[in-house]
Write an enzyme that holds these catalytic residues in place. Structure first.
Site, PDB file in Angstrom:
ATOM      1  N   THR A  60       2.279   0.518  -7.664  1.00 41.96           N
ATOM      2  CA  THR A  60       1.416   1.677  -7.468  1.00 41.96           C
ATOM      3  C   THR A  60       1.315   2.545  -8.724  1.00 41.96           C
ATOM      4  O   THR A  60       2.250   2.601  -9.525  1.00 41.96           O
ATOM      5  CB  THR A  60       1.982   2.525  -6.297  1.00 41.96           C
ATOM      6  N   ASP A  61       0.199   3.270  -8.819  1.00 43.64           N
ATOM      7  CA  ASP A  61       0.035   4.212  -9.941  1.00 43.64           C
ATOM      8  C   ASP A  61       1.022   5.382  -9.834  1.00 43.64           C
ATOM      9  O   ASP A  61       1.221   6.125 -10.794  1.00 43.64           O
ATOM     10  CB  ASP A  61      -1.404   4.740 -10.024  1.00 43.64           C
ATOM     11  N   GLU A  62       1.642   5.536  -8.641  1.00 45.37           N
ATOM     12  CA  GLU A  62       2.547   6.674  -8.458  1.00 45.37           C
ATOM     13  C   GLU A  62       3.807   6.570  -9.315  1.00 45.37           C
ATOM     14  O   GLU A  62       4.488   7.560  -9.536  1.00 45.37           O
ATOM     15  CB  GLU A  62       2.911   6.819  -6.971  1.00 45.37           C
ATOM     16  N   TYR A  66       9.711   7.675  -2.681  1.00 51.01           N
ATOM     17  CA  TYR A  66       8.853   6.482  -2.582  1.00 51.01           C
ATOM     18  C   TYR A  66       8.569   5.909  -3.963  1.00 51.01           C
ATOM     19  O   TYR A  66       8.812   4.730  -4.232  1.00 51.01           O
ATOM     20  CB  TYR A  66       7.531   6.820  -1.869  1.00 51.01           C
ATOM     21  N   LYS A 113       9.709   2.385  -5.827  1.00 53.61           N
ATOM     22  CA  LYS A 113       8.734   1.406  -6.311  1.00 53.61           C
ATOM     23  C   LYS A 113       8.937   1.142  -7.812  1.00 53.61           C
ATOM     24  O   LYS A 113       8.868  -0.003  -8.263  1.00 53.61           O
ATOM     25  CB  LYS A 113       7.299   1.889  -6.067  1.00 53.61           C
TER      26      LYS A 113
HETATM   27  P1  NAD Z   1       1.836  -0.594   4.768  1.00 54.44           P
HETATM   28  O1  NAD Z   1       2.864   0.468   5.003  1.00 54.44           O
HETATM   29  O2  NAD Z   1       0.544  -0.540   5.494  1.00 54.44           O
HETATM   30  O3  NAD Z   1       2.482  -2.028   5.106  1.00 54.44           O
HETATM   31  C1  NAD Z   1       3.755  -2.397   4.693  1.00 54.44           C
HETATM   32  C2  NAD Z   1       4.135  -3.687   5.420  1.00 54.44           C
HETATM   33  O4  NAD Z   1       5.432  -4.093   4.957  1.00 54.44           O
HETATM   34  C3  NAD Z   1       4.228  -3.523   6.934  1.00 54.44           C
HETATM   35  O5  NAD Z   1       3.601  -4.591   7.579  1.00 54.44           O
HETATM   36  C4  NAD Z   1       5.728  -3.552   7.206  1.00 54.44           C
HETATM   37  O6  NAD Z   1       6.074  -4.063   8.486  1.00 54.44           O
HETATM   38  C5  NAD Z   1       6.226  -4.439   6.074  1.00 54.44           C
HETATM   39  N1  NAD Z   1       7.629  -4.207   5.721  1.00 54.44           N
HETATM   40  C6  NAD Z   1       8.236  -3.007   5.487  1.00 54.44           C
HETATM   41  N2  NAD Z   1       9.538  -3.210   5.208  1.00 54.44           N
HETATM   42  C7  NAD Z   1       9.750  -4.549   5.243  1.00 54.44           C
HETATM   43  C8  NAD Z   1      10.887  -5.352   5.010  1.00 54.44           C
HETATM   44  N3  NAD Z   1      12.078  -4.842   4.716  1.00 54.44           N
HETATM   45  N4  NAD Z   1      10.744  -6.691   5.104  1.00 54.44           N
HETATM   46  C9  NAD Z   1       9.542  -7.251   5.435  1.00 54.44           C
HETATM   47  N5  NAD Z   1       8.443  -6.525   5.675  1.00 54.44           N
HETATM   48  C10 NAD Z   1       8.542  -5.189   5.569  1.00 54.44           C
HETATM   49  O7  NAD Z   1       1.629  -0.651   3.208  1.00 54.44           O
HETATM   50  P2  NAD Z   1       0.317  -0.870   2.320  1.00 54.44           P
HETATM   51  O8  NAD Z   1      -0.379   0.414   2.177  1.00 54.44           O
HETATM   52  O9  NAD Z   1      -0.397  -2.057   2.786  1.00 54.44           O
HETATM   53  O10 NAD Z   1       0.985  -1.189   0.906  1.00 54.44           O
HETATM   54  C11 NAD Z   1       1.328  -2.520   0.549  1.00 54.44           C
HETATM   55  C12 NAD Z   1       1.931  -2.538  -0.833  1.00 54.44           C
HETATM   56  O11 NAD Z   1       1.000  -2.004  -1.762  1.00 54.44           O
HETATM   57  C13 NAD Z   1       3.196  -1.679  -0.962  1.00 54.44           C
HETATM   58  O12 NAD Z   1       4.095  -2.360  -1.790  1.00 54.44           O
HETATM   59  C14 NAD Z   1       2.702  -0.409  -1.614  1.00 54.44           C
HETATM   60  O13 NAD Z   1       3.719   0.200  -2.373  1.00 54.44           O
HETATM   61  C15 NAD Z   1       1.602  -0.942  -2.493  1.00 54.44           C
HETATM   62  N6  NAD Z   1       0.518   0.021  -2.786  1.00 54.44           N
HETATM   63  C16 NAD Z   1      -0.100   0.688  -1.776  1.00 54.44           C
HETATM   64  C17 NAD Z   1      -1.158   1.552  -2.077  1.00 54.44           C
HETATM   65  C18 NAD Z   1      -1.909   2.268  -0.985  1.00 54.44           C
HETATM   66  O14 NAD Z   1      -2.801   3.062  -1.293  1.00 54.44           O
HETATM   67  N7  NAD Z   1      -1.649   2.025   0.293  1.00 54.44           N
HETATM   68  C19 NAD Z   1      -1.563   1.725  -3.393  1.00 54.44           C
HETATM   69  C20 NAD Z   1      -0.911   1.004  -4.403  1.00 54.44           C
HETATM   70  C21 NAD Z   1       0.117   0.156  -4.072  1.00 54.44           C
HETATM   71  P1  TYD Z   2      -1.607   9.815   0.992  1.00 55.91           P
HETATM   72  O1  TYD Z   2      -2.668   9.076   1.731  1.00 55.91           O
HETATM   73  O2  TYD Z   2      -0.354  10.164   1.713  1.00 55.91           O
HETATM   74  O3  TYD Z   2      -1.308   8.988  -0.331  1.00 55.91           O
HETATM   75  P2  TYD Z   2      -0.376   9.389  -1.633  1.00 55.91           P
HETATM   76  O4  TYD Z   2       0.426  10.578  -1.313  1.00 55.91           O
HETATM   77  O5  TYD Z   2       0.452   8.163  -1.736  1.00 55.91           O
HETATM   78  O6  TYD Z   2      -1.331   9.606  -2.753  1.00 55.91           O
HETATM   79  O7  TYD Z   2      -2.214  11.177   0.435  1.00 55.91           O
HETATM   80  C1  TYD Z   2      -3.332  11.182  -0.421  1.00 55.91           C
HETATM   81  C2  TYD Z   2      -3.573  12.602  -0.852  1.00 55.91           C
HETATM   82  O8  TYD Z   2      -3.897  13.406   0.299  1.00 55.91           O
HETATM   83  C3  TYD Z   2      -2.357  13.271  -1.469  1.00 55.91           C
HETATM   84  O9  TYD Z   2      -2.773  14.155  -2.510  1.00 55.91           O
HETATM   85  C4  TYD Z   2      -1.759  14.065  -0.331  1.00 55.91           C
HETATM   86  C5  TYD Z   2      -2.979  14.482   0.454  1.00 55.91           C
HETATM   87  N1  TYD Z   2      -2.733  14.660   1.906  1.00 55.91           N
HETATM   88  C6  TYD Z   2      -3.092  15.855   2.539  1.00 55.91           C
HETATM   89  O10 TYD Z   2      -3.621  16.787   1.911  1.00 55.91           O
HETATM   90  N2  TYD Z   2      -2.841  15.983   3.871  1.00 55.91           N
HETATM   91  C7  TYD Z   2      -2.258  14.986   4.608  1.00 55.91           C
HETATM   92  O11 TYD Z   2      -2.048  15.173   5.822  1.00 55.91           O
HETATM   93  C8  TYD Z   2      -1.908  13.773   3.948  1.00 55.91           C
HETATM   94  C9  TYD Z   2      -1.272  12.630   4.704  1.00 55.91           C
HETATM   95  C10 TYD Z   2      -2.168  13.643   2.589  1.00 55.91           C
END
Ligand code: NAD
Ligand code: TYD
Length: 343
Positions: free
Chosen positions: A126-128, A151, A155
């Site tokens: 992630t970019d975070e 988090y 990561k």
């Molecule tokens: P999500 O929370 O929707 O899904 C995570 C999945 O991982 C779930 O199905 C969960 O059951 C499974 N999981 C959790 N712990 C586990 C374990 N110990 N063993 C096996 N499975 C496990 O997440 P997402 O948003 O789809 O993100 C997927 C990946 O992409 C993550 O690694 C996240 O850090 C990365 N990512 C997400 C975003 C975003 O915007 N959502 C952006 C950049 C990177």
């Molecule tokens: P989120 O979807 O939790 O992703 P991340 O924190 O990983 O970027 O949040 C996206 C943005 O929205 C972040 O700046 C936090 C803000 N946010 C709110 O303002 N209210 C909310 O209830 C949530 C969940 C997020």
């Protein structure tokens, strides 16, 4: 590359990736390995469940024996690791699972890749990990990681372990660092599905702080395309940023949601900010562009498309919203002070 172990494939991005890959490559087999935490949802895999090239194994990535057995039994040659604890707000309340899964779990997958001599380990990051980025800088892959939440720290640790296995053992690894994804099957705890479904129910949209934080909202299938490209053309040991290269303020994201749904600005509630809230993420995406990828959707298009998916797929989110999510919502939002109502 023929048989992929997609860890976390029952989650948001993982499930989209499974659909995308099975559709694109008629000779690939996919094994989803997922613990089915609160975020894992088999509804996300409904459309591929009967596909003969798809298999599902319920398991924890920290369970080395089961990971190893699954890899052997299914003849896996590539691991794509989506499995993670992913929500910043939950990591603030209880970081424990974040350390286990995102750090130790990544280590286990790296060990299995090494011991069984797999073709590739790809880490979805992630970019975070770059932390809060002051304007006008854009994070480059060579920038140091400066994570600021449990988090993102977990990561970043996963990324560093992955790179260390490349340097130390010559493991064939690649990493992508994605921006905020939006699209089908995203858990309701994340901002776009939460605000969309709240607005559909005429409930308040809890905007943290002043809402001027900036995020690069990317369409999830654009992200899947980029991961596919890095799997096939990426250089080993390299990190690739994946995003639109454009950020918008959260308030603009909120306006897109309300306007798409025809809902009033009065639904906006400015609430107490998230502790340590990163103000801005912004990445330089020239490296992945040079590899041959370009985003198909801007953040504004991505948010609007996502909103429409939730409008059309109430069957998917209604069950989540009525389950244990209510308890979580009360815990995170129940005591949060409302600072101002309305935009
Ligand atoms: P999500 O929370 O929707 O899904 C995570 C999945 O991982 C779930 O199905 C969960 O059951 C499974 N999981 C959790 N712990 C586990 C374990 N110990 N063993 C096996 N499975 C496990 O997440 P997402 O948003 O789809 O993100 C997927 C990946 O992409 C993550 O690694 C996240 O850090 C990365 N990512 C997400 C975003 C975003 O915007 N959502 C952006 C950049 C990177
Ligand atoms: P989120 O979807 O939790 O992703 P991340 O924190 O990983 O970027 O949040 C996206 C943005 O929205 C972040 O700046 C936090 C803000 N946010 C709110 O303002 N209210 C909310 O209830 C949530 C969940 C997020």
């Amino acid at each position: 590359m023929q048989t992929l172990l997609v860890t976390g494939g029952a989650g948001f991005i993982g499930a989209n990736f499974v659909h995308y890959m099975l559709d694109k490559y008629p000779d690939y087999r996919i094994v989803v390995y997922d613990k089915l935490t609160y975020a894992g949802n088999l509804d996300n895999l409904k459309a591929v469940w009967d596909n003969p090239r798809f298999a599902f194994v319920k398991g924890d990535i920290c369970d080395r024996e089961l990971v190893e057995r699954t890899v052997r039994e299914h003849g896996v040659d590539t691991i794509v690791n989506f499995a993670a604890e992913t929500h910043v707000d939950r990591s603030i309340i209880d970081p424990d699972a974040f350390i286990h899964t995102n750090v130790y779990g990544t280590y286990v997958l790296l060990e299995v890749t090494k011991d069984l001599g797999l073709e590739r380990f790809h880490q979805v990051s992630t970019d975070e990990v770059y932390g809060d980025i002051p304007f006008p800088h854009r994070s480059k892959e060579s920038d140091p990681v400066r994570p600021r939440s449990p988090y993102s720290a977990a990561k970043a640790s996963g990324d560093l372990l992955t790179l260390s296995y490349y340097t130390t053992y010559g493991l064939p690894v690649t990493i992508t660092r994605g921006s905020n994804n939006v699209g089908p099957y995203q858990h309701l705890e994340k901002v776009v599905p939460l605000f969309t479904t709240n607005a559909l129910e005429d409930k308040p949209l809890p905007v943290y702080g002043d809402g001027r934080q900036m995020r690069d909202y990317m369409w999830v299938l654009d992200h899947c395309e980029a991961i596919d490209l890095v799997l096939h053309k990426g250089e080993l040991g390299e990190v690739y940023n994946v995003g639109t290269g454009e950020e918008i303020e959260n308030l603009e994201m909120v306006e897109i949601i309300l306007d798409t749904l025809g809902k009033p600005r009065s639904l906006v509630h400015f609430v107490e900010d998230r502790p340590g809230h990163d103000r801005r993420y912004a990445m330089d995406i020239s490296k992945i562009k040079a590899l041959g990828w370009t985003p198909r959707h801007s953040p504004r298009e991505a948010v609007a498309l996502a909103v429409r998916w939730y409008v059309e797929n109430e069957w998917w989110w209604r069950r989540i919203k009525e389950g244990e999510f209510q308890e979580y919502y009360e815990r995170v939002y129940g005591k949060r002070q409302v600072l101002k109502r309305g935009l």
